[in-house]
Design a protein around this motif. Structure first.
Motif, mmCIF file in Angstrom:
data_model
loop_
_atom_site.group_PDB
_atom_site.id
_atom_site.type_symbol
_atom_site.label_atom_id
_atom_site.label_comp_id
_atom_site.label_asym_id
_atom_site.label_seq_id
_atom_site.Cartn_x
_atom_site.Cartn_y
_atom_site.Cartn_z
ATOM 1 N N VAL A 248 0.839 -1.204 0.000
ATOM 2 C CA VAL A 248 0.000 0.000 0.000
ATOM 3 C C VAL A 248 0.870 1.249 0.000
ATOM 4 C CG1 VAL A 248 -1.767 1.308 1.243
ATOM 5 C CG2 VAL A 248 -1.924 -1.191 1.119
ATOM 6 N N GLN A 249 1.795 1.318 0.936
ATOM 7 C CA GLN A 249 2.665 2.490 1.027
ATOM 8 C C GLN A 249 3.834 2.440 0.053
ATOM 9 O OE1 GLN A 249 2.033 5.219 2.644
ATOM 10 N NE2 GLN A 249 0.167 4.392 3.553
ATOM 11 N N GLY A 250 4.140 1.257 -0.466
ATOM 12 C CA GLY A 250 5.208 1.146 -1.451
ATOM 13 C C GLY A 250 6.603 1.201 -0.876
ATOM 14 N N TRP A 251 6.753 0.864 0.407
ATOM 15 C CA TRP A 251 8.071 0.888 1.026
ATOM 16 C C TRP A 251 8.935 -0.258 0.484
ATOM 17 C CZ3 TRP A 251 8.288 2.172 6.948
ATOM 18 C CH2 TRP A 251 7.646 3.398 7.173
ATOM 19 N N PRO A 252 10.233 -0.054 0.319
ATOM 20 C CA PRO A 252 11.125 -1.170 -0.021
ATOM 21 C C PRO A 252 11.226 -2.137 1.160
ATOM 22 C CG PRO A 252 12.396 0.820 0.413
ATOM 23 C CD PRO A 252 10.959 1.230 0.414
ATOM 24 N N ALA A 253 11.622 -3.363 0.869
ATOM 25 C CA ALA A 253 11.684 -4.399 1.905
ATOM 26 C C ALA A 253 12.609 -3.995 3.048
ATOM 27 C CB ALA A 253 12.124 -5.721 1.295
ATOM 28 N N SER A 254 13.733 -3.354 2.717
ATOM 29 C CA SER A 254 14.702 -2.986 3.755
ATOM 30 C C SER A 254 14.113 -1.965 4.729
ATOM 31 C CB SER A 254 15.970 -2.423 3.107
ATOM 32 O OG SER A 254 15.654 -1.300 2.288
ATOM 33 N N LYS A 255 13.342 -1.024 4.191
ATOM 34 C CA LYS A 255 12.741 0.013 5.035
ATOM 35 C C LYS A 255 11.658 -0.581 5.936
ATOM 36 C CE LYS A 255 10.496 4.414 4.017
ATOM 37 N NZ LYS A 255 10.226 5.335 2.900
ATOM 38 N N ALA A 256 10.833 -1.490 5.376
ATOM 39 C CA ALA A 256 9.799 -2.150 6.175
ATOM 40 C C ALA A 256 10.438 -3.023 7.256
ATOM 41 C CB ALA A 256 8.894 -2.988 5.275
ATOM 42 N N ALA A 257 11.520 -3.707 6.908
ATOM 43 C CA ALA A 257 12.206 -4.566 7.875
ATOM 44 C C ALA A 257 12.738 -3.752 9.048
ATOM 45 C CB ALA A 257 13.346 -5.313 7.180
ATOM 46 N N GLU A 258 13.314 -2.603 8.748
ATOM 47 C CA GLU A 258 13.841 -1.737 9.808
ATOM 48 C C GLU A 258 12.723 -1.235 10.709
ATOM 49 O OE1 GLU A 258 16.459 2.375 10.344
ATOM 50 O OE2 GLU A 258 15.898 1.662 8.338
ATOM 51 N N ALA A 259 11.597 -0.847 10.101
ATOM 52 C CA ALA A 259 10.475 -0.304 10.868
ATOM 53 C C ALA A 259 9.892 -1.342 11.821
ATOM 54 C CB ALA A 259 9.391 0.202 9.934
ATOM 55 N N LEU A 260 9.881 -2.619 11.388
ATOM 56 C CA LEU A 260 9.242 -3.670 12.167
ATOM 57 C C LEU A 260 10.239 -4.535 12.927
ATOM 58 C CD1 LEU A 260 6.640 -4.743 9.457
ATOM 59 C CD2 LEU A 260 6.222 -3.337 11.493
ATOM 60 N N ASP A 261 11.530 -4.174 12.867
ATOM 61 C CA ASP A 261 12.583 -4.921 13.549
ATOM 62 C C ASP A 261 12.601 -6.376 13.078
ATOM 63 O OD1 ASP A 261 14.752 -5.172 15.224
ATOM 64 O OD2 ASP A 261 13.564 -5.642 17.002
ATOM 65 N N LEU A 262 12.542 -6.550 11.742
ATOM 66 C CA LEU A 262 12.582 -7.869 11.124
ATOM 67 C C LEU A 262 13.742 -7.921 10.139
ATOM 68 C CD1 LEU A 262 8.790 -8.295 10.239
ATOM 69 C CD2 LEU A 262 9.999 -9.422 12.116
ATOM 70 N N THR A 263 14.066 -9.118 9.670
ATOM 71 C CA THR A 263 15.036 -9.244 8.591
ATOM 72 C C THR A 263 14.328 -9.031 7.251
ATOM 73 O OG1 THR A 263 14.674 -11.626 8.296
ATOM 74 C CG2 THR A 263 16.328 -10.945 9.935
ATOM 75 N N VAL A 264 15.085 -8.690 6.236
ATOM 76 C CA VAL A 264 14.513 -8.527 4.897
ATOM 77 C C VAL A 264 13.897 -9.842 4.429
ATOM 78 C CG1 VAL A 264 15.052 -8.073 2.471
ATOM 79 C CG2 VAL A 264 16.022 -6.612 4.265
ATOM 80 N N ALA A 265 14.544 -10.956 4.739
ATOM 81 C CA ALA A 265 14.004 -12.264 4.344
ATOM 82 C C ALA A 265 12.650 -12.517 5.009
ATOM 83 C CB ALA A 265 14.990 -13.369 4.720
#
Length: 337
Positions: A162-179
């Motif tokens: 929806v927001q179009g964030w790249p995987a790396s940015k979403a991972a950082e926001a949610l404290d997750l790995t890109v995988a």
């Protein structure tokens, strides 16, 4: 010192940091307030409840103030606020474990999202780009489908698709790995395609701003059938594979037009003394809706009764989601006609 540390700040970010350093709470509030509507829609997508979305938006601003010293301008202020809002919603869902839809056992019944509330169109973001995104992803069918995702998948899906964030940015926001983000997104997309009606698989395409002629005509006919107590006319407007829900009492069921009308009669509507209807046309969740007013026995006025959110297909009502309207002041509906 890294290149990130010396990257020039945007005007919004520089102003925000200046407000933080000076302790100027009024200036801080003015800057963050610009993002209220888009953050509230973001929270609504995750929570499907207008009042909860309001609360979590306010919680976002409170957390932003408490964490203000941590903002260094390495990301845009908007991104920072979205990160805070997303985690505020996830914390809320962790405490409210009743927010996962329950599949009903009865035949023909869908999953129940009893906490679903309508979203007023007047509260959509004013920014043209953000408003366009909101229009595409605030329809009830989309919001209900999102609720079938586990909270973390829900957040990943909204940030990525929806927001179009790249995987790396979403991972950082949610404290997750890109995988982990990539895997969660793949699972979320499968669930969304299972939950959305076929015609809604194109939910990312541009949405229209105005009701079509078919939609206007169907809502007008729906209201007029109530005002005439024309049950046959009302039945003729409903598809026989109608998806119907009256919230918060029950979940969604697929029923025939006759069963729908018979159920309304059995519940005391359209009976003598409860058959004097009036209605007006509106939109909520960027969807056509009929606001119904009922005059009870010995009452001189028609009082706000319910709002029926309608999905129109080929001039007929394919989905009807009803809400009790008098307890939802944010819809800004007149209490009487």
């Amino acid at each position: 010192m890294t290149m990130t540390d010396v990257r020039p700040l945007g005007a919004n970010e520089a102003t925000f940091i200046a407000a933080v350093r000076s302790g100027d709470t009024a200036r801080f509030a003015r800057i963050t307030e610009r993002h209220r509507r888009e953050l509230q829609v973001h929270c609504y997508r995750i929570l499907a409840n207008y009042e909860d979305a309001q609360d979590m938006t306010q919680e976002t601003f409170l957390r932003a103030w408490n964490k203000r010293e941590s903002f260094k301008g390495h990301a845009a202020l908007r991104t920072w606020l979205y990160r805070i809002a997303t985690n505020a919603c996830l914390d809320f869902l962790a405490k409210r474990n009743d927010r996962t839809p329950v599949t009903a056992e009865r035949p023909g019944a869908g999953s129940e999202v009893r906490y679903l509330q309508p979203y007023p169109d007047r509260m959509l973001p004013e920014d043209p780009q953000e408003s366009a995104v909101a229009r595409e992803t605030v329809e009830l069918a989309f919001i209900v489908a999102v609720q079938h995702l586990p909270p973390r998948q829900r957040a990943v899906f909204i940030l990525r698709d929806v927001q179009g964030w790249p995987a790396s940015k979403a991972a950082e926001a949610l404290d997750l790995t890109v995988a982990s983000v990539t895997s969660a997104l793949q699972r979320a997309r499968v669930t969304m395609r299972e939950q959305l009606p076929d015609r809604r698989l194109d939910w990312r395409s541009p949405a229209t701003h105005e009701l079509s002629n078919d939609e206007r005509a169907a809502v007008k006919s729906y209201i007029e059938a109530h005002e005439r107590n024309d049950l046959d006319g009302l039945m003729s407007l409903l598809r026989d594979d109608l998806r119907f829900a009256m919230l918060p009492e029950a979940g969604t069921s697929v029923i025939t037009a006759k069963d729908a009308v018979d159920g309304w009669v059995a519940n005391g509507l359209f009976q003598p003394g409860y058959d004097d209807w009036r209605g007006i046309t509106t939109t909520v969740n960027r969807t056509p809706a009929a606001v119904l007013y009922l005059r009870a026995p010995n009452d001189p006025e028609h009082r706000l009764f319910a709002i029926a959110v309608l999905r129109i297909v080929d001039g007929k009502i394919a989905e009807l989601t009803g809400f009790e309207a008098s307890d939802k002041p944010w819809l800004d509906l007149p209490p009487t006609l």
